[in-house]
Design a protein around this motif. Structure first.
Motif, PDB file in Angstrom:
ATOM      1  N   HIS A  96      -7.223   7.305   2.755  1.00 15.70           N
ATOM      2  CA  HIS A  96      -5.834   7.755   2.646  1.00 15.70           C
ATOM      3  C   HIS A  96      -4.971   6.838   1.789  1.00 15.70           C
ATOM      4  CE1 HIS A  96      -5.849  10.537   6.422  1.00 15.70           C
ATOM      5  NE2 HIS A  96      -6.933  10.682   5.677  1.00 15.70           N
ATOM      6  N   VAL A  97      -5.533   5.732   1.302  1.00 19.49           N
ATOM      7  CA  VAL A  97      -4.768   4.820   0.448  1.00 19.49           C
ATOM      8  C   VAL A  97      -4.612   5.462  -0.931  1.00 19.49           C
ATOM      9  CG1 VAL A  97      -4.713   2.561  -0.666  1.00 19.49           C
ATOM     10  CG2 VAL A  97      -5.498   2.772   1.701  1.00 19.49           C
ATOM     11  N   LEU A  98      -3.354   5.636  -1.340  1.00 14.53           N
ATOM     12  CA  LEU A  98      -3.037   6.189  -2.657  1.00 14.53           C
ATOM     13  C   LEU A  98      -3.025   5.101  -3.725  1.00 14.53           C
ATOM     14  CD1 LEU A  98      -0.101   8.456  -1.489  1.00 14.53           C
ATOM     15  CD2 LEU A  98      -2.313   9.252  -2.348  1.00 14.53           C
ATOM     16  N   SER A  99      -2.541   3.915  -3.349  1.00 12.29           N
ATOM     17  CA  SER A  99      -2.528   2.800  -4.296  1.00 12.29           C
ATOM     18  C   SER A  99      -2.290   1.490  -3.562  1.00 12.29           C
ATOM     19  CB  SER A  99      -1.441   2.994  -5.359  1.00 12.29           C
ATOM     20  OG  SER A  99      -0.155   2.969  -4.785  1.00 12.29           O
ATOM     21  N   ILE A 100      -2.666   0.413  -4.231  1.00 11.60           N
ATOM     22  CA  ILE A 100      -2.308  -0.940  -3.813  1.00 11.60           C
ATOM     23  C   ILE A 100      -1.707  -1.591  -5.045  1.00 11.60           C
ATOM     24  CG2 ILE A 100      -4.672  -1.767  -4.198  1.00 11.60           C
ATOM     25  CD1 ILE A 100      -4.041  -3.938  -2.005  1.00 11.60           C
ATOM     26  N   PHE A 101      -0.584  -2.289  -4.852  1.00 12.25           N
ATOM     27  CA  PHE A 101       0.112  -2.848  -6.004  1.00 12.25           C
ATOM     28  C   PHE A 101       0.937  -4.058  -5.599  1.00 12.25           C
ATOM     29  CE2 PHE A 101       2.740   0.346  -4.022  1.00 12.25           C
ATOM     30  CZ  PHE A 101       4.012  -0.208  -3.996  1.00 12.25           C
ATOM     31  N   ALA A 102       1.283  -4.866  -6.603  1.00 12.17           N
ATOM     32  CA  ALA A 102       2.149  -6.021  -6.400  1.00 12.17           C
ATOM     33  C   ALA A 102       3.595  -5.544  -6.483  1.00 12.17           C
ATOM     34  CB  ALA A 102       1.880  -7.074  -7.467  1.00 12.17           C
TER      35      ALA A 102
ATOM     36  N   GLU B 105       4.907  13.133   3.440  1.00  9.80           N
ATOM     37  CA  GLU B 105       3.551  12.791   3.873  1.00  9.80           C
ATOM     38  C   GLU B 105       3.063  11.468   3.293  1.00  9.80           C
ATOM     39  OE1 GLU B 105       1.312  16.310   2.744  1.00  9.80           O
ATOM     40  OE2 GLU B 105       1.501  17.066   4.791  1.00  9.80           O
ATOM     41  N   GLN B 106       3.977  10.558   2.928  1.00  9.01           N
ATOM     42  CA  GLN B 106       3.592   9.265   2.377  1.00  9.01           C
ATOM     43  C   GLN B 106       4.437   8.155   2.980  1.00  9.01           C
ATOM     44  OE1 GLN B 106       3.509   9.130  -1.907  1.00  9.01           O
ATOM     45  NE2 GLN B 106       2.534  11.129  -2.062  1.00  9.01           N
ATOM     46  N   ILE B 107       3.859   6.964   2.991  1.00 10.28           N
ATOM     47  CA  ILE B 107       4.575   5.769   3.426  1.00 10.28           C
ATOM     48  C   ILE B 107       4.118   4.616   2.546  1.00 10.28           C
ATOM     49  CG2 ILE B 107       2.875   5.123   5.190  1.00 10.28           C
ATOM     50  CD1 ILE B 107       5.278   4.216   6.950  1.00 10.28           C
ATOM     51  N   VAL B 108       5.043   3.702   2.274  1.00  7.84           N
ATOM     52  CA  VAL B 108       4.724   2.498   1.517  1.00  7.84           C
ATOM     53  C   VAL B 108       4.888   1.319   2.470  1.00  7.84           C
ATOM     54  CG1 VAL B 108       5.342   1.046  -0.447  1.00  7.84           C
ATOM     55  CG2 VAL B 108       5.460   3.538  -0.654  1.00  7.84           C
ATOM     56  N   LEU B 109       3.850   0.478   2.542  1.00  6.48           N
ATOM     57  CA  LEU B 109       3.805  -0.618   3.513  1.00  6.48           C
ATOM     58  C   LEU B 109       3.493  -1.942   2.839  1.00  6.48           C
ATOM     59  CD1 LEU B 109       1.485   1.226   6.032  1.00  6.48           C
ATOM     60  CD2 LEU B 109       3.926   0.806   6.374  1.00  6.48           C
TER      61      LEU B 109
ATOM     62  N   LEU C 262       0.843  -1.190   0.000  1.00 10.65           N
ATOM     63  CA  LEU C 262       0.000   0.000   0.000  1.00 10.65           C
ATOM     64  C   LEU C 262       0.879   1.240   0.000  1.00 10.65           C
ATOM     65  CD1 LEU C 262      -2.639  -0.639   2.842  1.00 10.65           C
ATOM     66  CD2 LEU C 262      -2.997  -0.837   0.377  1.00 10.65           C
ATOM     67  N   ALA C 263       0.522   2.215  -0.802  1.00 12.41           N
ATOM     68  CA  ALA C 263       1.089   3.556  -0.689  1.00 12.41           C
ATOM     69  C   ALA C 263       0.012   4.379   0.007  1.00 12.41           C
ATOM     70  CB  ALA C 263       1.419   4.140  -2.062  1.00 12.41           C
ATOM     71  N   VAL C 264       0.403   5.093   1.073  1.00 11.92           N
ATOM     72  CA  VAL C 264      -0.571   5.757   1.939  1.00 11.92           C
ATOM     73  C   VAL C 264      -0.183   7.213   2.159  1.00 11.92           C
ATOM     74  CG1 VAL C 264      -1.563   5.743   4.279  1.00 11.92           C
ATOM     75  CG2 VAL C 264      -1.033   3.583   3.133  1.00 11.92           C
ATOM     76  N   TRP C 265      -1.176   8.090   2.094  1.00 10.23           N
ATOM     77  CA  TRP C 265      -0.995   9.495   2.472  1.00 10.23           C
ATOM     78  C   TRP C 265      -1.158   9.576   3.993  1.00 10.23           C
ATOM     79  CZ3 TRP C 265      -4.865  13.108   4.236  1.00 10.23           C
ATOM     80  CH2 TRP C 265      -4.378  14.399   4.387  1.00 10.23           C
ATOM     81  N   VAL C 266      -0.224  10.257   4.650  1.00  9.89           N
ATOM     82  CA  VAL C 266      -0.186  10.281   6.112  1.00  9.89           C
ATOM     83  C   VAL C 266      -0.506  11.679   6.629  1.00  9.89           C
ATOM     84  CG1 VAL C 266       1.287   9.930   8.140  1.00  9.89           C
ATOM     85  CG2 VAL C 266       1.534   8.434   6.138  1.00  9.89           C
ATOM     86  N   ASN C 267      -1.416  11.730   7.608  1.00 10.67           N
ATOM     87  CA  ASN C 267      -1.666  12.954   8.376  1.00 10.67           C
ATOM     88  C   ASN C 267      -1.933  12.542   9.820  1.00 10.67           C
ATOM     89  OD1 ASN C 267      -4.361  12.117   8.506  1.00 10.67           O
ATOM     90  ND2 ASN C 267      -5.195  13.933   7.544  1.00 10.67           N
ATOM     91  N   GLU C 268      -2.496  13.429  10.606  1.00  6.89           N
ATOM     92  CA  GLU C 268      -2.699  13.157  12.035  1.00  6.89           C
ATOM     93  C   GLU C 268      -3.719  12.051  12.295  1.00  6.89           C
ATOM     94  OE1 GLU C 268      -5.621  16.460  10.994  1.00  6.89           O
ATOM     95  OE2 GLU C 268      -3.551  15.971  10.497  1.00  6.89           O
ATOM     96  N   HIS C 269      -4.481  11.649  11.299  1.00  8.60           N
ATOM     97  CA  HIS C 269      -5.476  10.584  11.471  1.00  8.60           C
ATOM     98  C   HIS C 269      -4.943   9.220  11.042  1.00  8.60           C
ATOM     99  CE1 HIS C 269      -8.318  13.652  12.455  1.00  8.60           C
ATOM    100  NE2 HIS C 269      -8.138  14.231  11.299  1.00  8.60           N
ATOM    101  N   THR C 270      -3.668   9.163  10.679  1.00  7.01           N
ATOM    102  CA  THR C 270      -3.037   7.926  10.227  1.00  7.01           C
ATOM    103  C   THR C 270      -2.002   7.514  11.264  1.00  7.01           C
ATOM    104  OG1 THR C 270      -3.230   8.816   7.991  1.00  7.01           O
ATOM    105  CG2 THR C 270      -1.907   6.833   8.260  1.00  7.01           C
ATOM    106  N   ARG C 271      -2.086   6.285  11.757  1.00  8.95           N
ATOM    107  CA  ARG C 271      -1.116   5.818  12.752  1.00  8.95           C
ATOM    108  C   ARG C 271      -0.133   4.875  12.076  1.00  8.95           C
ATOM    109  NH1 ARG C 271      -3.384   3.045  17.733  1.00  8.95           N
ATOM    110  NH2 ARG C 271      -3.853   5.157  18.353  1.00  8.95           N
TER     111      ARG C 271
ATOM    112  N   ILE D   4      -0.830  -0.347  13.354  1.00 13.52           N
ATOM    113  CA  ILE D   4      -1.029   0.517  12.201  1.00 13.52           C
ATOM    114  C   ILE D   4      -2.527   0.734  11.997  1.00 13.52           C
ATOM    115  CG2 ILE D   4      -0.583   0.804   9.728  1.00 13.52           C
ATOM    116  CD1 ILE D   4       1.982   0.585  11.492  1.00 13.52           C
ATOM    117  N   TRP D   5      -2.913   2.004  11.801  1.00 14.68           N
ATOM    118  CA  TRP D   5      -4.305   2.355  11.495  1.00 14.68           C
ATOM    119  C   TRP D   5      -4.283   3.330  10.331  1.00 14.68           C
ATOM    120  CZ3 TRP D   5      -8.642   0.240  13.433  1.00 14.68           C
ATOM    121  CH2 TRP D   5      -8.525  -0.512  14.604  1.00 14.68           C
TER     122      TRP D   5
END
Length: 133
Positions: free
Chosen positions: A84-90, A44-48, A26-35, A78-79
């Motif tokens: 906030h999900v930017l993408s899901i990919f293989a 402001e992004q993380i890949v998990l 997952l590529a995720v946009w992060v702000n105060e509502h993202t743990r 993780i929450w």
């Protein structure tokens, strides 16, 4: 009010990755509502990785994605708001789907994540019933 198709696509692509032996990310946009662990956030992004070997207790519902994962040997809860999900990919092929950001807008303080990691099966509070006029 229609439910977003986004969580359904995320769940479907997650299953597709697993069925084909790929590692779902997952590529995720992060702000105060993202743990997430803040030290791994860039621009402001993380890949998990959300593979079965990288996560414990993965839950993808219509509002939140939650799981436990280890970063540098330290367990983190993780929450992620689905919006906030930017993408899901293989990981192996890059195939997947990108999404628009839908900023999480809690209607009141009870809808936000707790300041400390949840324990004993605590989950973020969700509204069950909404009055529409």
């Amino acid at each position: 009010m229609n439910i977003s198709t986004k969580p359904y696509f995320i769940r479907a692509l997650y299953e597709w990755c697993l069925d084909n032996g790929y590692t779902p990310y997952l590529a995720v946009w992060v702000n105060e509502h993202t743990r997430v662990p803040k030290q791994f956030v860039k621009n402001e992004q993380i890949v998990l990785s959300i593979s079965t070997t990288a996560t414990k207790d993965l839950l993808i519902d219509n509002e939140w994605i939650s799981f436990h994962a280890r970063f540098g040997g330290v367990s983190h809860e993780i929450w992620i708001p689905v919006g906030h999900v930017l993408s899901i990919f293989a990981k192996e092929t890059g195939e997947g789907m990108g999404f628009e950001i839908e900023k999480w807008q809690p209607e009141n303080v009870a809808d936000t994540l707790p300041d400390t990691p949840a324990t004993n099966d605590e989950t973020p509070k969700k509204k069950v019933l909404k009055l529409v006029k």
